[in-house]
Design a protein around this motif. Structure first.
Motif, PDB file in Angstrom:
ATOM      1  N   ILE A  96       0.697  -0.814   0.141  1.00  0.00           N
ATOM      2  CA  ILE A  96      -0.067   0.144   0.089  1.00  0.00           C
ATOM      3  C   ILE A  96       1.118   1.177   0.106  1.00  0.00           C
ATOM      4  CG2 ILE A  96      -1.689   1.172   1.582  1.00  0.00           C
ATOM      5  CD1 ILE A  96      -3.286  -0.964  -0.042  1.00  0.00           C
ATOM      6  N   PHE A  97       1.858   1.090   0.714  1.00  0.00           N
ATOM      7  CA  PHE A  97       2.801   2.387   0.752  1.00  0.00           C
ATOM      8  C   PHE A  97       3.653   2.435  -0.840  1.00  0.00           C
ATOM      9  CE2 PHE A  97       7.327   4.108   1.824  1.00  0.00           C
ATOM     10  CZ  PHE A  97       7.203   5.270   1.943  1.00  0.00           C
ATOM     11  N   ILE A  98       3.773   1.583  -1.216  1.00  0.00           N
ATOM     12  CA  ILE A  98       4.709   1.665  -2.841  1.00  0.00           C
ATOM     13  C   ILE A  98       3.372   2.635  -3.511  1.00  0.00           C
ATOM     14  CG2 ILE A  98       5.669   0.319  -4.273  1.00  0.00           C
ATOM     15  CD1 ILE A  98       7.298  -0.950  -2.748  1.00  0.00           C
ATOM     16  N   SER A  99       2.319   1.717  -3.754  1.00  0.00           N
ATOM     17  CA  SER A  99       1.273   2.690  -3.999  1.00  0.00           C
ATOM     18  C   SER A  99       1.059   4.283  -3.855  1.00  0.00           C
ATOM     19  CB  SER A  99      -0.094   1.503  -3.444  1.00  0.00           C
ATOM     20  OG  SER A  99       0.724   0.459  -4.413  1.00  0.00           O
ATOM     21  N   PHE A 100       1.023   4.662  -2.691  1.00  0.00           N
ATOM     22  CA  PHE A 100       0.533   5.752  -2.516  1.00  0.00           C
ATOM     23  C   PHE A 100       2.015   6.409  -2.641  1.00  0.00           C
ATOM     24  CE2 PHE A 100      -1.735   4.535   1.685  1.00  0.00           C
ATOM     25  CZ  PHE A 100      -2.881   4.861   1.068  1.00  0.00           C
ATOM     26  N   VAL A 101       3.568   6.177  -3.381  1.00  0.00           N
ATOM     27  CA  VAL A 101       4.785   6.609  -3.862  1.00  0.00           C
ATOM     28  C   VAL A 101       4.737   6.661  -4.906  1.00  0.00           C
ATOM     29  CG1 VAL A 101       6.592   5.804  -4.451  1.00  0.00           C
ATOM     30  CG2 VAL A 101       5.765   5.593  -2.561  1.00  0.00           C
ATOM     31  N   GLU A 102       3.511   5.943  -5.870  1.00  0.00           N
ATOM     32  CA  GLU A 102       3.474   5.948  -7.582  1.00  0.00           C
ATOM     33  C   GLU A 102       2.786   6.764  -8.031  1.00  0.00           C
ATOM     34  OE1 GLU A 102       4.541   3.629  -9.895  1.00  0.00           O
ATOM     35  OE2 GLU A 102       6.203   3.129  -9.071  1.00  0.00           O
ATOM     36  N   ALA A 103       2.313   6.625  -7.518  1.00  0.00           N
ATOM     37  CA  ALA A 103       0.369   7.623  -7.483  1.00  0.00           C
ATOM     38  C   ALA A 103       1.181   9.238  -8.460  1.00  0.00           C
ATOM     39  CB  ALA A 103      -0.431   8.047  -6.249  1.00  0.00           C
ATOM     40  N   PRO A 104       1.686   9.889  -8.202  1.00  0.00           N
ATOM     41  CA  PRO A 104       2.341  11.239  -8.006  1.00  0.00           C
ATOM     42  C   PRO A 104       2.791  10.414 -10.041  1.00  0.00           C
ATOM     43  CG  PRO A 104       3.441  10.866  -5.892  1.00  0.00           C
ATOM     44  CD  PRO A 104       2.177   9.706  -6.589  1.00  0.00           C
ATOM     45  N   HIS A 105       3.370   9.769 -10.011  1.00  0.00           N
ATOM     46  CA  HIS A 105       3.503   9.089 -11.287  1.00  0.00           C
ATOM     47  C   HIS A 105       2.767   9.500 -12.465  1.00  0.00           C
ATOM     48  CE1 HIS A 105       7.897   8.902 -10.286  1.00  0.00           C
ATOM     49  NE2 HIS A 105       7.164   7.961  -8.995  1.00  0.00           N
ATOM     50  N   TYR A 106       1.537   8.866 -11.698  1.00  0.00           N
ATOM     51  CA  TYR A 106       0.106   8.414 -12.762  1.00  0.00           C
ATOM     52  C   TYR A 106      -0.213   9.803 -12.563  1.00  0.00           C
ATOM     53  CZ  TYR A 106       0.291   2.968 -12.668  1.00  0.00           C
ATOM     54  OH  TYR A 106       0.195   1.757 -13.102  1.00  0.00           O
ATOM     55  N   VAL A 107      -0.185  10.505 -11.860  1.00  0.00           N
ATOM     56  CA  VAL A 107      -0.805  11.793 -12.045  1.00  0.00           C
ATOM     57  C   VAL A 107      -0.382  12.868 -12.950  1.00  0.00           C
ATOM     58  CG1 VAL A 107      -1.566  13.690 -10.274  1.00  0.00           C
ATOM     59  CG2 VAL A 107      -1.560  11.957  -9.828  1.00  0.00           C
ATOM     60  N   PHE A 108       0.980  12.714 -13.289  1.00  0.00           N
ATOM     61  CA  PHE A 108       1.943  13.760 -13.764  1.00  0.00           C
ATOM     62  C   PHE A 108       1.804  12.829 -15.359  1.00  0.00           C
ATOM     63  CE2 PHE A 108       3.112  16.375  -9.852  1.00  0.00           C
ATOM     64  CZ  PHE A 108       2.559  16.642 -10.465  1.00  0.00           C
ATOM     65  N   ALA A 109       2.083  11.461 -15.145  1.00  0.00           N
ATOM     66  CA  ALA A 109       1.887  11.409 -16.656  1.00  0.00           C
ATOM     67  C   ALA A 109       0.762  11.511 -16.892  1.00  0.00           C
ATOM     68  CB  ALA A 109       2.755   9.806 -16.063  1.00  0.00           C
ATOM     69  N   GLU A 110      -0.588  12.177 -16.110  1.00  0.00           N
ATOM     70  CA  GLU A 110      -1.824  11.750 -17.537  1.00  0.00           C
ATOM     71  C   GLU A 110      -2.262  10.149 -17.441  1.00  0.00           C
ATOM     72  OE1 GLU A 110      -2.384  15.495 -19.726  1.00  0.00           O
ATOM     73  OE2 GLU A 110      -1.060  16.903 -18.578  1.00  0.00           O
ATOM     74  N   LYS A 111      -2.130   9.850 -16.582  1.00  0.00           N
ATOM     75  CA  LYS A 111      -2.330   8.254 -16.971  1.00  0.00           C
ATOM     76  C   LYS A 111      -3.580   8.138 -15.899  1.00  0.00           C
ATOM     77  CE  LYS A 111       1.442   6.194 -19.054  1.00  0.00           C
ATOM     78  NZ  LYS A 111       1.102   6.390 -20.337  1.00  0.00           N
ATOM     79  N   GLU A 112      -4.945   7.229 -16.493  1.00  0.00           N
ATOM     80  CA  GLU A 112      -6.015   7.179 -16.046  1.00  0.00           C
ATOM     81  C   GLU A 112      -6.096   6.708 -15.187  1.00  0.00           C
ATOM     82  OE1 GLU A 112      -9.512   6.708 -18.567  1.00  0.00           O
ATOM     83  OE2 GLU A 112      -8.286   7.196 -20.016  1.00  0.00           O
ATOM     84  N   LEU A 113      -6.712   6.364 -13.573  1.00  0.00           N
ATOM     85  CA  LEU A 113      -6.755   6.426 -11.992  1.00  0.00           C
ATOM     86  C   LEU A 113      -7.293   4.477 -12.226  1.00  0.00           C
ATOM     87  CD1 LEU A 113      -7.325   6.360  -9.661  1.00  0.00           C
ATOM     88  CD2 LEU A 113      -9.944   7.132  -9.270  1.00  0.00           C
ATOM     89  N   ALA A 114      -7.800   4.283 -13.781  1.00  0.00           N
ATOM     90  CA  ALA A 114      -8.280   2.839 -13.589  1.00  0.00           C
ATOM     91  C   ALA A 114      -6.953   1.817 -14.139  1.00  0.00           C
ATOM     92  CB  ALA A 114      -9.019   2.674 -14.671  1.00  0.00           C
ATOM     93  N   LEU A 115      -6.306   2.685 -14.550  1.00  0.00           N
ATOM     94  CA  LEU A 115      -5.300   1.868 -15.134  1.00  0.00           C
ATOM     95  C   LEU A 115      -3.907   1.789 -13.544  1.00  0.00           C
ATOM     96  CD1 LEU A 115      -3.116   1.110 -17.128  1.00  0.00           C
ATOM     97  CD2 LEU A 115      -2.178   2.895 -17.603  1.00  0.00           C
ATOM     98  N   TYR A 116      -3.810   3.217 -12.916  1.00  0.00           N
ATOM     99  CA  TYR A 116      -3.122   2.991 -11.568  1.00  0.00           C
ATOM    100  C   TYR A 116      -4.244   1.925 -10.458  1.00  0.00           C
ATOM    101  CZ  TYR A 116      -2.350   4.487  -6.862  1.00  0.00           C
ATOM    102  OH  TYR A 116      -1.453   4.344  -5.580  1.00  0.00           O
ATOM    103  N   LEU A 117      -5.549   1.531 -11.012  1.00  0.00           N
ATOM    104  CA  LEU A 117      -5.587   1.042  -9.878  1.00  0.00           C
ATOM    105  C   LEU A 117      -5.505  -1.170  -9.554  1.00  0.00           C
ATOM    106  CD1 LEU A 117      -9.526   3.067  -8.939  1.00  0.00           C
ATOM    107  CD2 LEU A 117      -6.916   2.152  -7.561  1.00  0.00           C
ATOM    108  N   ILE A 118      -5.776  -0.748 -11.435  1.00  0.00           N
ATOM    109  CA  ILE A 118      -4.915  -2.049 -11.726  1.00  0.00           C
ATOM    110  C   ILE A 118      -3.991  -2.297 -11.583  1.00  0.00           C
ATOM    111  CG2 ILE A 118      -5.363  -3.730 -13.830  1.00  0.00           C
ATOM    112  CD1 ILE A 118      -7.725  -1.664 -15.803  1.00  0.00           C
ATOM    113  N   ASN A 119      -3.043  -1.905 -11.791  1.00  0.00           N
ATOM    114  CA  ASN A 119      -1.612  -2.139 -11.738  1.00  0.00           C
ATOM    115  C   ASN A 119      -1.254  -2.116  -9.915  1.00  0.00           C
ATOM    116  OD1 ASN A 119      -0.719  -2.198 -14.253  1.00  0.00           O
ATOM    117  ND2 ASN A 119      -0.567   0.438 -14.470  1.00  0.00           N
ATOM    118  N   GLN A 120      -1.372  -1.021  -9.894  1.00  0.00           N
ATOM    119  CA  GLN A 120      -1.020  -1.122  -7.784  1.00  0.00           C
ATOM    120  C   GLN A 120      -1.904  -2.004  -7.390  1.00  0.00           C
ATOM    121  OE1 GLN A 120       1.279   0.811  -6.715  1.00  0.00           O
ATOM    122  NE2 GLN A 120       1.076   1.121  -9.437  1.00  0.00           N
ATOM    123  N   GLY A 121      -3.150  -2.555  -7.846  1.00  0.00           N
ATOM    124  CA  GLY A 121      -3.978  -3.728  -6.924  1.00  0.00           C
ATOM    125  C   GLY A 121      -3.413  -4.751  -7.615  1.00  0.00           C
TER     126      GLY A 121
END
Length: 138
Positions: A96-121
């Motif tokens: 979970i901690f690493i998922s939070f660390v990854e979150a800004p990368h998805y935001v600044f790369a303008e990736k969709e939330l669904a992609l973030y959730l799939i990959n971090q899941g």
């Protein structure tokens, strides 16, 4: 202090964990689970059969990454002599901690939330699965 673990048992734990991580990835990113959505978010407008990528290189890279992930899990579980409950809790918390660390990368790369959730899941599930396999082999 690291518990006494013989080399063969440690190798067995690591290999079983690696195979479980690989299996989770195969199922997770298959067309039957999240693969179609992941594909549409990653390779816009393409289907699995349309991808013309050197798959063997990607599979070898994933295999090595899964091996390193599993080796790390085996080292942590054995070094700290963790039993099942605390080991799974730690695996989940770190994931979970690493998922939070990854979150800004998805935001600044303008990736969709669904992609973030799939990959971090997948990351959370595979790490917990690897930990489960190591603990069950102890």
């Amino acid at each position: 202090m690291m518990a006494e673990v013989d080399t063969l048992a440690f190798a067995g734990q690591t290999v079983l964990a690696m195979l479980s991580v690989f299996a989770v990835g195969v199922v997770w990113y298959s067309e039957y689970l999240f693969g179609a959505k992941w594909l549409s978010l990653t390779f816009r407008g393409k289907k699995f059969k349309d991808l013309k990528v050197p798959m063997m290189q990607k599979i070898i890279f994933c295999f090595l990454a899964n091996l390193l992930q599993s080796l790390t899990v085996s080292l942590v579980v054995n070094t700290y002599n963790l039993i099942l409950g605390p080991a799974l809790s730690l695996a989940f918390a770190v994931s979970i901690f690493i998922s939070f660390v990854e979150a800004p990368h998805y935001v600044f790369a303008e990736k969709e939330l669904a992609l973030y959730l799939i990959n971090q899941g997948y990351n959370i599930t595979s790490t917990v699965m690897a930990t489960l396999m190591v603990c069950l082999m102890r």
